[in-house]
Design a protein around this motif. Structure first.
Motif, PDB file in Angstrom:
ATOM      1  N   THR A 164     -11.720  -4.921  18.534  1.00 56.30           N
ATOM      2  CA  THR A 164     -10.579  -5.352  17.744  1.00 56.30           C
ATOM      3  C   THR A 164      -9.916  -4.376  16.571  1.00 56.30           C
ATOM      4  O   THR A 164      -8.905  -3.904  16.606  1.00 56.30           O
ATOM      5  N   ASP A 218      -7.560  -3.133  27.955  1.00 57.50           N
ATOM      6  CA  ASP A 218      -8.748  -3.796  27.601  1.00 57.50           C
ATOM      7  C   ASP A 218      -9.847  -4.001  28.540  1.00 57.50           C
ATOM      8  O   ASP A 218      -9.600  -4.860  29.390  1.00 57.50           O
ATOM      9  N   SER A 275     -16.603  -2.802  24.638  1.00 55.42           N
ATOM     10  CA  SER A 275     -17.720  -3.257  23.600  1.00 55.42           C
ATOM     11  C   SER A 275     -19.061  -3.078  24.114  1.00 55.42           C
ATOM     12  O   SER A 275     -19.197  -3.968  24.932  1.00 55.42           O
ATOM     13  N   TYR A 328     -21.575  -4.349  23.240  1.00 55.81           N
ATOM     14  CA  TYR A 328     -22.234  -5.632  23.113  1.00 55.81           C
ATOM     15  C   TYR A 328     -22.333  -6.750  24.373  1.00 55.81           C
ATOM     16  O   TYR A 328     -22.707  -7.488  24.394  1.00 55.81           O
TER      17      TYR A 328
END
Ligand code: PLP
Length: 418
Positions: free
Chosen positions: A97, A202, A225, A227
């Motif tokens: 983000t 994304d 990402s 994570y």
């Protein structure tokens, strides 16, 4: 069916958290879409860095030199992960983000009133909100590609109508974090590039399940990402070298003008980079395991790993779909046909008329099954489907989940709802 050679027990033994018990039985981690568990190798890489090489960058003493080396290695590792040749095209940040806001800020300074920015109703707000604001800042117009509610796919007619000669940017997700839909991103890129617009992908929900290949995709920017793919809380942005070099990104006067550093504001999480590299190494390890070839390059290992992950997860997910479909009244939001399994990630969202998603989630939590209820920031989608404010119950599989866990989950959902 599930591939017998997939080394599920070896994989599970890399993740100590999977040993956690609730009420005497092992917890079931189906919360992966919100963040995956991490293998010991990731925490070791992070603590090794912090305990032995922790320093800021750019000086000639040992720990600073080691930190510079670590950053360079991490950029190379992520370039292999994303499928690009240029490590300088990799940018680290706090999360997807924040990086997308940064990208949106930079791009918006190149737009003017009359330009159009296109987002989709299938996307996480992390790939909608920044573009909506960027449109506002620049005076551009925001437009949205609609969905087909019957299977939660993008409406391609709407895509053709929405992307026009005025479009400067299309922001699209590779996979939905709510319905699991894998979008035909290639098609969207073809349409967008046909009118001279750039495309931001994304890939946050896609990255733990399938191989990212920016060279093959042909997009202009892509975010993910770590994570969500067994690493620490960090974000990665990939952008074309020429664009990262020229875009007017917000940066301090004293900061480097070189890419990728002109994009990496302040002091970064070096321990995060160490962990991200170890997460990529975990996936590459799996590729070498399933191929039986310890000599494979990192990229080749990743290719083999994702082939195996896709096959394994699909086997599990078909069982999950079949089980859920057998529960009366339960509505799955997304693709359910087994012959369309390649059009979706192994993430399922459902509702039931007899109980709220939150309550189903609570009852599953009591049984040690970790799942999410709500909209998971896929607000455009829950609004389009009329699912606000309650949202859906979401369960997601990752490569460390087992068939036994799927069966326990299905039995638990049945007990709760029937
Ligand atoms: C599809 C998708 N996009 C974007 C995000 C936002 O990612 P981050 O938490 O790294 O900002 C998420 C997080 O759940 C996601 O699932």
């Amino acid at each position: 069916m599930v591939d017998q050679v997939f080394p599920i027990e070896k994989i599970r033994s890399c993740f100590p958290s999977l040993e956690r018990t609730i009420g005497g039985r092992q917890a079931v981690f189906f919360d992966g879409p919100g963040g995956s568990q991490v293998p010991t190798s990731v925490t070791e890489a992070m603590s090794d860095y912090l305990l032995s090489s922790n320093a800021n960058t750019g000086m000639s003493f040992e720990t600073s030199l080691e930190t510079d080396e670590l950053i360079s290695e991490a950029l190379h590792s992520c370039a292999d992960f994303i499928g690009c040749d240029e490590p300088t095209e990799i940018v680290f940040g706090q999360n997807m983000t924040s990086l997308n806001f940064q990208l949106a800020g930079a791009l918006s300074r190149t737009w003017r009133p009359g330009d159009e920015v296109v987002v989709t109703r299938l996307d996480h707000d992390g790939n909608v909100g920044p573009w909506s604001l960027a449109a506002e800042w620049s005076g551009a117009t925001l437009r949205k590609i609609e969905i087909r509610p019957e299977d939660c796919t993008l409406d391609m007619e709407s895509a053709y109508e929405t992307i026009t000669e005025r479009t400067v940017l299309v922001a699209v997700g590779a996979a939905s974090n709510l319905s699991g839909t894998v979008n035909d991103v290639r098609k969207i890129i073809e349409i967008a590039h046909g009118v001279g617009a750039e495309v931001v992908v994304d890939a946050v929900h896609y990255a733990p399940h399938s191989l990212i290949d920016v060279a093959d995709l042909g997009c202009d920017f892509l975010l993910c990402s770590p994570y969500k793919f067994f690493g620490p809380h960090q974000g990665i942005l990939w952008g074309r070298k020429s664009r990262l070099e020229e875009l007017p990104v917000a940066k301090l006067r004293v900061a480097s003008e070189e890419i990728p550093f002109r994009w990496m504001t302040g002091t970064q999480s070096h321990e995060g980079m160490a962990g991200t590299m170890a997460a990529i190494e975990h996936i590459a390890w799996l590729g070498r395991e399933v191929s039986g070839n310890p000599e494979l390059s990192r990229r080749e290992s990743l290719i083999r790993a994702y082939d195996a992950i896709e096959e394994y997860e699909r086997g599990l997910f078909l069982r999950m779909l079949e089980g859920l479909e057998g529960i009366e009244g339960l509505k799955i939001w997304g693709i359910t046909e087994p012959n369309r399994i390649s059009e979706r990630a192994p993430t399922v969202s459902f509702t039931h008329p007899s109980m709220s998603a939150k309550e189903i989630g609570q009852r599953l939590a009591e049984r040690g099954v970790f799942v999410w209820a709500g909209n998971f920031y896929a607000l455009e989608l829950t609004e389009a489907l009329g699912l606000e404010p309650e949202g859906v119950l979401r369960a997601g599989l990752l490569h460390y989940n087992s068939l036994e866990e799927v069966d326990f989950f299905i039995d638990s959902v049945k007990e709760i709802l029937e």
